[in-house]
Structures are given as C-alpha cells and as structure tokens.
Write a protein that holds these residues in place. Structure first.
Motif, PDB file in Angstrom:
ATOM      1  N   ALA A  43      -4.853  -2.656   6.323  1.00 37.33           N
ATOM      2  CA  ALA A  43      -4.562  -1.256   5.987  1.00 37.33           C
ATOM      3  C   ALA A  43      -3.059  -1.006   5.931  1.00 37.33           C
ATOM      4  CB  ALA A  43      -5.217  -0.322   6.999  1.00 37.33           C
ATOM      5  N   GLU A  44      -2.318  -1.544   6.877  1.00 37.76           N
ATOM      6  CA  GLU A  44      -0.866  -1.371   6.879  1.00 37.76           C
ATOM      7  C   GLU A  44      -0.236  -1.999   5.642  1.00 37.76           C
ATOM      8  OE1 GLU A  44       0.502  -2.868  10.653  1.00 37.76           O
ATOM      9  OE2 GLU A  44      -0.632  -1.340  11.735  1.00 37.76           O
ATOM     10  N   GLU A  47      -0.949   0.306   2.709  1.00 38.26           N
ATOM     11  CA  GLU A  47      -0.127   1.520   2.785  1.00 38.26           C
ATOM     12  C   GLU A  47       1.338   1.244   2.478  1.00 38.26           C
ATOM     13  OE1 GLU A  47      -2.202   4.582   5.804  1.00 38.26           O
ATOM     14  OE2 GLU A  47      -1.247   2.853   6.742  1.00 38.26           O
ATOM     15  N   SER A  48       1.830   0.087   2.868  1.00 36.68           N
ATOM     16  CA  SER A  48       3.250  -0.199   2.705  1.00 36.68           C
ATOM     17  C   SER A  48       3.630  -0.497   1.264  1.00 36.68           C
ATOM     18  CB  SER A  48       3.670  -1.369   3.596  1.00 36.68           C
ATOM     19  OG  SER A  48       3.124  -2.574   3.105  1.00 36.68           O
ATOM     20  N   GLU A  52      -0.507   5.191  -5.219  1.00 38.63           N
ATOM     21  CA  GLU A  52      -1.821   5.765  -5.536  1.00 38.63           C
ATOM     22  C   GLU A  52      -2.218   5.321  -6.936  1.00 38.63           C
ATOM     23  OE1 GLU A  52      -2.191   9.925  -4.782  1.00 38.63           O
ATOM     24  OE2 GLU A  52      -1.357   9.741  -2.776  1.00 38.63           O
ATOM     25  N   THR A  82     -10.599   3.495   8.816  1.00 35.50           N
ATOM     26  CA  THR A  82      -9.616   2.806   7.979  1.00 35.50           C
ATOM     27  C   THR A  82      -9.791   3.172   6.519  1.00 35.50           C
ATOM     28  OG1 THR A  82      -9.510   1.001   9.569  1.00 35.50           O
ATOM     29  CG2 THR A  82      -8.682   0.551   7.348  1.00 35.50           C
ATOM     30  N   ARG A  85      -8.334   6.362   5.849  1.00 37.35           N
ATOM     31  CA  ARG A  85      -6.878   6.284   5.907  1.00 37.35           C
ATOM     32  C   ARG A  85      -6.274   5.779   4.594  1.00 37.35           C
ATOM     33  NH1 ARG A  85      -4.349   2.051  10.158  1.00 37.35           N
ATOM     34  NH2 ARG A  85      -2.526   1.530   8.919  1.00 37.35           N
ATOM     35  N   ILE A  86      -6.927   4.815   3.940  1.00 34.71           N
ATOM     36  CA  ILE A  86      -6.316   4.187   2.762  1.00 34.71           C
ATOM     37  C   ILE A  86      -6.963   4.562   1.431  1.00 34.71           C
ATOM     38  CG2 ILE A  86      -5.482   2.213   4.086  1.00 34.71           C
ATOM     39  CD1 ILE A  86      -7.769   0.547   2.819  1.00 34.71           C
ATOM     40  N   ARG A  88      -7.133   7.086  -0.394  1.00 38.29           N
ATOM     41  CA  ARG A  88      -6.378   7.899  -1.348  1.00 38.29           C
ATOM     42  C   ARG A  88      -5.535   7.040  -2.288  1.00 38.29           C
ATOM     43  NH1 ARG A  88      -3.820   7.772   3.315  1.00 38.29           N
ATOM     44  NH2 ARG A  88      -1.590   7.399   3.377  1.00 38.29           N
ATOM     45  N   ARG A  89      -5.317   5.797  -1.931  1.00 32.87           N
ATOM     46  CA  ARG A  89      -4.543   4.879  -2.772  1.00 32.87           C
ATOM     47  C   ARG A  89      -5.344   4.395  -3.982  1.00 32.87           C
ATOM     48  NH1 ARG A  89       0.689   4.745  -0.597  1.00 32.87           N
ATOM     49  NH2 ARG A  89       0.486   4.808   1.642  1.00 32.87           N
TER      50      ARG A  89
END
Length: 167
Positions: A43-44, A47-48, A52, A82, A85-86, A88-89
């Motif tokens: 996940a990190e 995100e990094s 999107e 998780t 959390r992700i 939306r990408r």
C-alpha cells in the motif's frame, strides 16, 4: 510499443511478490497472499508512486514455499482497510489466480468479501485468464499505454523475470 526497450517502475521487489508500473498500469504478481507488513508495504508503494487513474492487474501465483495458513481469511479486515486506503488511485482492479481448485474458489470468496465490505468506487473483477483481465482493464483505462494490451504483458514479463531471478 517496443516491449523490450520500455522502462518500468518497480514498486515492490521481494521473493514473495513483484509490482511494476508504466503508463497508467500497475501489474503485480504475488507468490503469497498479502497481509501484515507485506500488505502495508504494498500500500505504501502504491501511495508513494501511483497517481490517480491507474488500473491494477494482480496475478496470484501461490508458491509452496509460502503456504496458505488455515487462518488466512483473518486478514480480511486488514485487506478491507487497505483497499479503502488505496482504491482512490485506481479506475479498475482485476485479479487473476494462476491456480485452480479449492484455492481458486477460496480466493474468489475472500476477494468478493473484501470488495463488498470495502465498497471501492473503482470497478473490480476476477478473471481466469490474464488476456481477459487485460482487455477488461484496457476498456476502463484512461487513454494512452493503459489501453494497449502489450503494456500489460510487458509489465507481467518484467515482474515475472524479477521473481524468477529470486527463485
């Protein structure tokens, strides 16, 4: 697209999984199911680096070196959190299990449970063949390389080669 010359971004590279991105596409191959620190690290990484509008193709290739434990389904709450959390990408997420039988059926049940509980905005589906998954994702992807099936296969080969090098 010149498959051999195209650069890929490697987001995750360890003996259990590899994730490569390029042109709005993220392809990950997993030898083990994601949970705990591995799930957080994945996940990190997403995100990094991931803007999107990506599409995600996840290949599950379970390996006997990383067996499923009888309690693998206890990771569902963590998977739901998780995904929330992700998600939306991504505009779409497709999964392909490279195995059959009870394990395939179990993965489908767990995936559907996670998606139902997380209620992501992006579309999600499970496929039996990578070609079908890539075609489906390409139809949902923004314009550019993510619409080209060759991008998916290029990233799959890149991730697969990295995993084979660690075998």
């Amino acid at each position: 697209m010149g498959d051999d010359a195209a650069e890929v971004d490697v987001l995750v590279d360890d003996p259990r999984r590899c994730a490569c991105a390029q042109g709005g596409v993220l392809v990950s191959i997993h030898r083990a199911l994601l949970d705990g620190p591995a799930l957080s690290a994945f996940a990190e990484s997403v995100e990094s680096v991931a803007p999107e509008g990506l599409v995600l193709l996840t290949i599950f290739r379970l390996d006997p070196r990383y067996p499923l434990t009888p309690s693998f389904d206890t990771a569902i709450p963590e998977l739901v959190a998780t995904l929330r959390r992700i998600e939306r990408r991504f505009t779409a997420i497709a999964a392909v299990p490279e195995f059959g039988g009870v394990r395939r059926a179990s993965l489908r049940v767990v995936s559907r449970a996670v998606w139902t509980l997380a209620q992501p905005r992006c579309e999600q589906a499970i496929f039996d063949r990578m070609t079908d998954a890539a075609r489906w994702l390409g139809e949902r992807a923004p314009d550019g390389p993510a619409r080209d099936l060759a991008t998916y296969f290029h990233l799959y080969r890149a991730a697969d080669a990295r995993l084979r090098a660690r075998a």
